[in-house]
Design a protein around this motif. Structure first.
Motif, PDB file in Angstrom:
ATOM      1  N   UNK A  67       0.860  -1.176   0.000  1.00 33.68           N
ATOM      2  CA  UNK A  67       0.000   0.000   0.000  1.00 33.68           C
ATOM      3  C   UNK A  67       0.895   1.224   0.000  1.00 33.68           C
ATOM      4  N   UNK A  68       0.371   2.284  -0.544  1.00 34.52           N
ATOM      5  CA  UNK A  68       1.066   3.553  -0.369  1.00 34.52           C
ATOM      6  C   UNK A  68       0.801   4.018   1.058  1.00 34.52           C
ATOM      7  N   UNK A  69       1.556   4.960   1.514  1.00 38.91           N
ATOM      8  CA  UNK A  69       1.355   5.480   2.859  1.00 38.91           C
ATOM      9  C   UNK A  69      -0.017   6.134   2.979  1.00 38.91           C
ATOM     10  N   UNK A  70      -0.467   6.775   1.928  1.00 33.46           N
ATOM     11  CA  UNK A  70      -1.802   7.389   1.944  1.00 33.46           C
ATOM     12  C   UNK A  70      -2.890   6.325   2.038  1.00 33.46           C
ATOM     13  N   UNK A  71      -2.727   5.221   1.326  1.00 34.68           N
ATOM     14  CA  UNK A  71      -3.688   4.116   1.421  1.00 34.68           C
ATOM     15  C   UNK A  71      -3.688   3.526   2.830  1.00 34.68           C
ATOM     16  N   UNK A  72      -2.499   3.413   3.427  1.00 34.93           N
ATOM     17  CA  UNK A  72      -2.395   2.892   4.787  1.00 34.93           C
ATOM     18  C   UNK A  72      -3.092   3.836   5.768  1.00 34.93           C
ATOM     19  N   UNK A  73      -2.947   5.124   5.572  1.00 33.99           N
ATOM     20  CA  UNK A  73      -3.654   6.085   6.433  1.00 33.99           C
ATOM     21  C   UNK A  73      -5.161   5.843   6.370  1.00 33.99           C
ATOM     22  N   UNK A  74      -5.673   5.678   5.169  1.00 31.46           N
ATOM     23  CA  UNK A  74      -7.112   5.437   5.002  1.00 31.46           C
ATOM     24  C   UNK A  74      -7.510   4.107   5.635  1.00 31.46           C
ATOM     25  N   UNK A  75      -6.705   3.067   5.437  1.00 31.40           N
ATOM     26  CA  UNK A  75      -6.993   1.748   6.010  1.00 31.40           C
ATOM     27  C   UNK A  75      -7.027   1.798   7.532  1.00 31.40           C
ATOM     28  N   UNK A 121      -7.629   4.392   9.359  1.00 28.16           N
ATOM     29  CA  UNK A 121      -8.789   5.182   9.746  1.00 28.16           C
ATOM     30  C   UNK A 121     -10.056   4.325   9.721  1.00 28.16           C
ATOM     31  N   UNK A 122     -10.220   3.549   8.657  1.00 23.21           N
ATOM     32  CA  UNK A 122     -11.376   2.649   8.543  1.00 23.21           C
ATOM     33  C   UNK A 122     -11.316   1.583   9.633  1.00 23.21           C
ATOM     34  N   UNK A 123     -10.147   1.011   9.844  1.00 20.44           N
ATOM     35  CA  UNK A 123      -9.979  -0.028  10.857  1.00 20.44           C
ATOM     36  C   UNK A 123     -10.349   0.439  12.249  1.00 20.44           C
ATOM     37  N   UNK A 124     -10.004   1.674  12.568  1.00 19.23           N
ATOM     38  CA  UNK A 124     -10.339   2.166  13.912  1.00 19.23           C
ATOM     39  C   UNK A 124     -11.850   2.313  14.090  1.00 19.23           C
ATOM     40  N   UNK A 125     -12.560   2.592  13.003  1.00 17.94           N
ATOM     41  CA  UNK A 125     -14.019   2.697  13.085  1.00 17.94           C
ATOM     42  C   UNK A 125     -14.688   1.325  13.205  1.00 17.94           C
ATOM     43  N   UNK A 126     -14.024   0.311  12.700  1.00 15.36           N
ATOM     44  CA  UNK A 126     -14.600  -1.041  12.724  1.00 15.36           C
ATOM     45  C   UNK A 126     -14.424  -1.750  14.066  1.00 15.36           C
ATOM     46  N   UNK A 127     -13.619  -1.191  14.945  1.00 10.99           N
ATOM     47  CA  UNK A 127     -13.356  -1.838  16.233  1.00 10.99           C
ATOM     48  C   UNK A 127     -14.614  -2.028  17.074  1.00 10.99           C
ATOM     49  N   UNK A 128     -15.630  -1.229  16.844  1.00 12.79           N
ATOM     50  CA  UNK A 128     -16.853  -1.307  17.636  1.00 12.79           C
ATOM     51  C   UNK A 128     -17.588  -2.629  17.405  1.00 12.79           C
ATOM     52  N   UNK A 129     -17.501  -3.178  16.196  1.00  9.52           N
ATOM     53  CA  UNK A 129     -18.239  -4.396  15.868  1.00  9.52           C
ATOM     54  C   UNK A 129     -17.802  -5.599  16.701  1.00  9.52           C
ATOM     55  N   UNK A 130     -16.497  -5.880  16.823  1.00 11.94           N
ATOM     56  CA  UNK A 130     -16.108  -7.011  17.676  1.00 11.94           C
ATOM     57  C   UNK A 130     -16.468  -6.794  19.145  1.00 11.94           C
ATOM     58  N   UNK A 131     -16.396  -5.553  19.598  1.00 12.06           N
ATOM     59  CA  UNK A 131     -16.712  -5.296  21.004  1.00 12.06           C
ATOM     60  C   UNK A 131     -18.170  -5.602  21.302  1.00 12.06           C
ATOM     61  N   UNK A 132     -19.069  -5.103  20.485  1.00  9.26           N
ATOM     62  CA  UNK A 132     -20.499  -5.306  20.723  1.00  9.26           C
ATOM     63  C   UNK A 132     -20.935  -6.698  20.259  1.00  9.26           C
TER      64      UNK A 132
END
Length: 151
Positions: free
Chosen positions: A30-38, A40-51
């Motif tokens: 990935x480019x560094x910009x793609x990794x930044x986006x990934x 960011x998305x990953x941090x938003x998805x953390x709620x699903x495993x918790x709940x």
């Protein structure tokens, strides 16, 4: 009882599901910009495993207590619980801390102009991805236990 099974299965899929693509978000090349986006998305998805994961455990225990599953030591039941705990240990204890440290550097405004990652961040990236692969593997085992359980 069927409604409880439905809630259990859906919450298990929603709770464990993000584990199956976390390593995709941290994929190589990935480019560094793609990794930044990934990240960011990953941090938003953390709620699903918790709940979802918590709800899956609670409904699973309810199903056991309300159903006629016999001994808790049945291999599929015990194995499912152990697999779930292992996934949580890998994801929460190992993968997420590496991912958060990486994200701290990648998403830091002072590093926004960087075009490559320093060696330490590359190591964090690799560790997090590998831990998520391990969690995904255990997730497959978890679903195998749940699918082949006795009727």
């Amino acid at each position: 009882m069927k409604f409880l099974v439905l809630i259990h299965v859906l919450s298990a899929i929603i709770g464990v599901g993000p584990t199956f693509f976390a390593h995709v978000l941290l994929r190589k090349k990935q480019t560094l910009e793609e990794l930044r986006m990934s990240l960011s998305v990953g941090s938003r998805l953390e709620i699903f495993p918790k709940i979802g994961g918590s709800l899956a455990v609670l409904t699973g225990l309810l199903l056991f207590w309300l159903g006629d599953y016999g001994s808790f030591m049945q291999i599929w039941l015990f194995g499912s619980l152990v697999a779930y705990v292992i996934i949580q240990i890998i994801a929460i204890g190992f993968a997420t801390p590496n991912q958060k440290k990486l994200g701290g550097w990648v998403l830091d405004p002072s590093n926004q102009k960087a075009t490559t990652l320093p060696g330490e961040q590359v190591l964090l990236w690799t560790k997090a991805r590998n831990y998520f692969y391990a969690a995904s593997t255990v997730g497959v085992i978890l679903f195998i236990f749940m699918i082949i359980k006795p009727s």
